[in-house]
Design a protein around this motif. Structure first.
Motif: not given
Lengths: 408, 85
Positions: A213-215, A238-239, A245-246, A248, A251, A253-254, A289-291, B17-18, B21, B25, B28-29, B32, B40, B44, B48
């Motif tokens: 997803s990070h590509e 990649a989206g 995406m919501g 991300i 936040g 993502v953890v 989409s964040t691994g 939010a999307a 996001g 994203h 981030w990409c 990298l 990431l 955020t 965020v």
């Protein structure tokens, strides 16, 4: 400093923002409405993919007029999950996309599940059951109902992948959105040979290769870069699907953060570092989409129910909120089972709304408003409790979606 | 709502939010792709924001009340299930 454009292509509209990364704030927004194809039989929900690309071009041009376009370095696309965009050998759209909310594929789900030998076997091999919303049964539907169109099928994309194709010219798919096809073995993040074989072994050639997803999906096509007035070096990430995406954008993502999205329907989901598979198949075992992974529960009845009650009493939003606040927590036992639209979790597609606990004390507009609000929240909490059962440890719930502000 | 969930509930500052996001994203990409080891979470954390004024912590008594309501709700769903056909 650098600017990034985020686009969310939804069912009702396309919304886009420009993020100034160094300031950490949104500096411009734009949105365009779009329509579903009218006049289809019940359960069929379709949209022309061109509708999305026209809206995408339009929001990016509108944003471009509001910002210093030279500073834009990247674009990331979020799209409605699960939709099937069938393309021919020349990457032209064969027929309109069947959407996530299309339920014409109940029979195809039965057929696929039977080929596996039952739901348990599907969950064991794929990680989630075949549900009408997912992409796999839509492909089988095309094969069974439109053989002429199916013969031309050479590429299969999801809605956000189709927008990435429009932006970059490349056929690309990442784990997050791909996990909503029910063709992905979500544990291994590889196409499931069993799911593919159950539909057509040729699918393996028609699905794009899977990417992390990070590509990047690619660089902006030069012709489009000129049209947008952006640099041809602009990267398209990649989206992913809208829930991914919501995650991300909230936040999530953890571990510990849970997102609850309150729209017409609702979703509740949490990031996990490991696959979360529900043996009952109620929680969708998606990838993020964040691994990581993103177990998710979808309920069909959220603002649909509260807005329905609000309309019944001709209230504005403030009056509805007042009516809720004016009734004691628990609505003195009045309970509204909110399955106005049938329900997915629990799986009662033919369910209806039910009021329980009516008596002379609870028969009031205020009690009804409170019971509606509580009923949809209890429905979402059913999902939260399932997530907890499966090992998620929620520390904080972050609300998003149209119904979020009043819902707190 | 926090009383139902039994967990602190908070709304976001940004409505979309999307879309946000998607922008994150892309950031981030892009980072990298330029060889930076960007996490990431760092992105955020910076972009965020939750709306602290909306935060609600669960009230213990009301959460106990809603836990009973949840049991009643789920029992009703169970009982009604066969009647939905």
């Amino acid at each position: 400093m650098s600017l990034y454009i985020g686009v969310d292509s939804g069912t009702q509209s396309t919304k886009a923002v420009v993020l100034d990364l160094s300031e950490g704030r949104i500096i411009a927004e734009a949105s365009v409405q779009h329509v579903l194809i009218a006049g289809l039989p019940a359960g069929h929900m379709e949209q022309n993919p061109q509708e999305w690309t026209v809206a995408l071009d339009s929001v990016i041009l509108e944003l471009g007029a509001k910002i210093d376009r030279r500073r834009v370095r990247g674009i990331g696309v979020s799209g409605q999950q699960h939709g099937l965009v069938p393309l021919d050998a020349g990457c032209q759209v064969i027929r309109p996309a069947k959407l996530w909310c299309d339920t014409s594929t109940v029979k195809e789900c039965e057929l696929l599940t039977k080929k596996f030998g039952g739901v348990k076997a599907v969950i064991r091999k794929v990680g989630l059951p075949f549900l009408p919303g997912y992409t796999a049964p839509k492909i089988l539907w095309l094969k069974r109902h439109e053989p002429g169109n199916y013969r031309r099928l050479r590429h299969i994309l999801l809605p956000h992948d189709y927008l990435n194709l429009h932006l970059t010219g490349s056929l690309f798919m990442e784990y997050g959105d791909a996990s909503g096809t029910a063709l992905l073995d979500v544990r291994r993040r590889a196409w499931s040979c069993d799911a593919i074989a159950a539909i057509d072994k040729n699918l393996v050639d028609w699905l794009p290769p899977l990417s992390s997803s990070h590509e990047a999906a690619g660089k902006l096509r030069p012709a489009l870069a000129r049209k947008y007035g952006l640099s041809a070096d602009v990267l398209v990430s990649a989206g992913g699907g809208d829930n991914m995406m919501g995650a991300i954008g909230t936040g999530n993502v953890v571990p510990g953060i849970v997102t609850a999205s309150f729209g017409t329907s609702g979703t509740i989901y949490a990031f996990s570092e490991r696959p979360v598979i529900d043996p009952r198949g109620e929680i969708a075992a998606f990838c993020s989409s964040t691994g990581g992974w993103l177990p998710l529960l979808c309920t069909m009845n959220v603002t649909l129910v509260t807005e329905g009650i609000r309309a019944l009493f001709s209230w504005d939003h403030a009056s509805f909120d007042q009516a809720v606040a004016g009734t004691a927590a628990g609505a003195e036992g009045l309970t509204l089972i909110p399955y106005f639209n049938g329900e997915r979790t629990p799986d009662v597609p033919r369910g209806t709304g039910v009021l329980y606990g009516l008596n002379c004390g609870t028969l009031s507009s205020g009690h009804l408003a409170r019971a509606a609000m509580e009923g949809v929240t209890l429905g979402m909490n059913y999902g939260l409790r399932r997530l907890v059962d499966l090992g998620i440890k929620p520390k904080e719930i972050r609300l998003t979606g149209g119904g979020a502000k009043s819902a707190v | 709502m926090a009383d139902v969930f039994g967990v602190s509930v908070v709304a976001m500052v940004a409505g979309e939010a999307a879309a946000l996001g998607g922008a994150l994203h892309a950031a981030w990409c892009d980072s990298l792709s330029r060889g930076e080891k960007t996490d990431l979470v760092t992105l955020t954390n910076r972009s965020v924001a939750v709306s602290e004024s909306t935060r609600c912590a669960p009230d213990r008594n009301r959460h106990a009340l809603y836990s009973k309501a949840q049991v009643r709700y789920e029992r009703l769903c169970q009982v009604l299930r066969p009647t939905f056909g």
